[in-house]
Design a protein around this motif. Structure first.
Motif, mmCIF file in Angstrom:
data_model
loop_
_atom_site.group_PDB
_atom_site.id
_atom_site.type_symbol
_atom_site.label_atom_id
_atom_site.label_comp_id
_atom_site.label_asym_id
_atom_site.label_seq_id
_atom_site.Cartn_x
_atom_site.Cartn_y
_atom_site.Cartn_z
ATOM 1 N N GLY A 182 15.335 35.497 29.074
ATOM 2 C CA GLY A 182 16.456 34.594 28.846
ATOM 3 C C GLY A 182 16.524 33.412 29.791
ATOM 4 N N ILE A 183 15.418 33.130 30.484
ATOM 5 C CA ILE A 183 15.403 32.048 31.472
ATOM 6 C C ILE A 183 14.338 31.030 31.096
ATOM 7 N N MET A 184 14.677 29.748 31.187
ATOM 8 C CA MET A 184 13.697 28.678 31.056
ATOM 9 C C MET A 184 13.345 28.196 32.450
ATOM 10 N N PHE A 185 12.037 28.127 32.720
ATOM 11 C CA PHE A 185 11.578 27.744 34.041
ATOM 12 C C PHE A 185 11.094 26.296 34.054
ATOM 13 N N ASN A 186 10.970 25.754 35.244
ATOM 14 C CA ASN A 186 10.551 24.373 35.448
ATOM 15 C C ASN A 186 9.134 24.167 34.921
ATOM 16 N N LYS A 234 21.573 29.859 26.686
ATOM 17 C CA LYS A 234 22.899 30.275 26.238
ATOM 18 C C LYS A 234 22.809 31.499 25.327
ATOM 19 N N ASN A 235 23.693 32.470 25.585
ATOM 20 C CA ASN A 235 23.802 33.718 24.815
ATOM 21 C C ASN A 235 22.594 34.636 24.969
ATOM 22 N N SER A 236 21.727 34.364 25.945
ATOM 23 C CA SER A 236 20.573 35.231 26.176
ATOM 24 C C SER A 236 20.961 36.399 27.074
ATOM 25 N N CYS A 237 19.994 37.293 27.317
ATOM 26 C CA CYS A 237 20.264 38.462 28.155
ATOM 27 C C CYS A 237 20.531 38.076 29.607
ATOM 28 N N SER A 261 13.855 40.682 22.941
ATOM 29 C CA SER A 261 12.571 40.391 22.310
ATOM 30 C C SER A 261 12.267 38.899 22.392
ATOM 31 N N TYR A 262 10.995 38.585 22.258
ATOM 32 C CA TYR A 262 10.572 37.187 22.237
ATOM 33 C C TYR A 262 11.223 36.452 21.073
ATOM 34 N N GLY A 263 11.338 37.129 19.923
ATOM 35 C CA GLY A 263 11.955 36.509 18.752
ATOM 36 C C GLY A 263 13.417 36.178 18.971
ATOM 37 N N SER A 309 15.158 32.404 18.881
ATOM 38 C CA SER A 309 16.329 32.033 18.079
ATOM 39 C C SER A 309 17.381 31.344 18.927
ATOM 40 N N GLN A 310 17.571 31.833 20.158
ATOM 41 C CA GLN A 310 18.549 31.219 21.057
ATOM 42 C C GLN A 310 18.120 29.810 21.461
ATOM 43 N N LEU A 311 16.807 29.609 21.660
ATOM 44 C CA LEU A 311 16.301 28.272 21.974
ATOM 45 C C LEU A 311 16.455 27.340 20.775
ATOM 46 N N TYR A 312 16.277 27.891 19.575
ATOM 47 C CA TYR A 312 16.478 27.125 18.339
ATOM 48 C C TYR A 312 17.922 26.622 18.281
#
Length: 316
Positions: free
Chosen positions: A26-30, A42-45, A106-108, A112-115
């Motif tokens: 649930g984290i986006m890295f640099n 948002k709304n991730s684990c 899951s990756y999926g 979906s959250q990134l979408y």
């Protein structure tokens, strides 16, 4: 030489002996520093109440294993055994170290959250570029769920009360609700009414066809998304902007074979009123604007910007 064709079986020959799974965090890295946090999705684990994870925190361990900068970060989140119920992530912030427990997804699910993040960013971009004059509606596919969401979005104040509309069908993967979408978009005002000393309001209450509409398509608009785009053009509901669609539109039926496997057979072709096969022709935009890979990497969206600019011209 057709799309939507396929064969599938649940037999033992389809079973995978070796497999791995990714425990998404649930984290986006640099982009340039793969162990520094850019943001929490948002709304991730990892989107916890009173969230301790902040931008520029450095990931230093996963489940007690110290990470190495010489190792691909995803190495620490791939599992060949059962999917973990819980993971402990260690972070460094300045001179302090701390730990956060998450229930990985899951990756999926994270995709979906990134979408959804991308869709929300598009809305904000349209609001900013148009000074809140243009509504933005996005459809991922042409299924019943997306249709229900489309109908709710269309009558919401942040769309219905705007002076114009952008309907985005880029990356739309199809379905079979084109007729309902086009019926909604085709509504025109035919009367006005008002309460005594009140303000005039149109009938029907929601009449998108009375306002400028831009339909966005691209090379990954396919199947029923192409049917919708072709109908939009034929009904002259507005301008189409973007890139030519995928040429992947045909309807199939599935037949089961005696061993339990199934095969999808092309059954229904889709044609324009003058007989052109959409599988061969696709749908061409009225205004061609192509988003490049570099645009995506740099967070740019020339198609969306051009759609706003085109509508603002009409509003003038």
């Amino acid at each position: 030489n057709t799309s939507h064709y396929g064969f599938s079986t649940s037999g033992s020959d389809e079973k995978t002996f070796y497999k791995t799974t990714t425990a998404a965090n649930g984290i986006m890295f640099n982009d340039k520093n793969p162990y520094l946090v850019d943001h929490v999705v948002k709304n991730s684990c990892a989107d916890l109440s009173d969230n301790p994870i902040q931008k520029n925190d450095e990931l230093i361990s996963v489940d007690g294993i110290k990470v190495s900068r010489n190792q691909n970060r995803e190495f620490y989140f791939i599992r060949s055994t059962d999917f973990p119920d819980e993971m402990t992530l260690g972070f460094r912030r300045g001179a302090n170290e701390f730990f956060v427990k998450i229930h990985p997804e899951s990756y999926g699910a994270m995709s979906s959250q990134l979408y959804e993040e991308w869709i929300e960013a598009n809305k904000k971009r349209v609001d900013a570029l148009s000074n809140n004059q243009i509504g933005y509606v996005y459809m991922k596919d042409m299924g019943e769920g997306s249709l229900n969401k489309f109908e709710k979005d269309m009558v919401a104040n942040d769309v219905a009360q705007k002076k114009a509309l952008i309907l985005d069908l880029r990356y739309n993967t199809g379905g079979n609700v084109h007729d309902a979408v086009l019926q909604m978009l085709s509504q025109k005002p035919y009367l006005q009414w008002k309460y005594r000393d009140g303000k005039m309001s149109p009938q029907p209450n929601f009449a998108p066809a009375s306002k400028p509409i831009i339909l966005l398509i691209n090379e990954q608009t396919l199947s029923d998304g192409e049917m919708t785009a072709a109908g939009f053009k034929e009904l002259k509901l507005g301008k189409i902007l973007g890139n030519e669609t995928y040429h992947w539109i045909i309807f199939t039926t599935a037949s089961q074979l005696v061993d339990g496997s199934t095969v999808r057979l092309p059954s229904w072709g889709c044609f324009t009123p003058d007989g052109k096969n959409l599988e061969h022709t696709g749908v061409k935009p009225d205004i061609t604007v192509i988003n490049t890979f570099e645009d995506r990497m740099q967070g740019k969206d020339p198609q969306l910007q051009a759609a706003v600019e085109e509508i603002l011209k009409e509003l003038k």
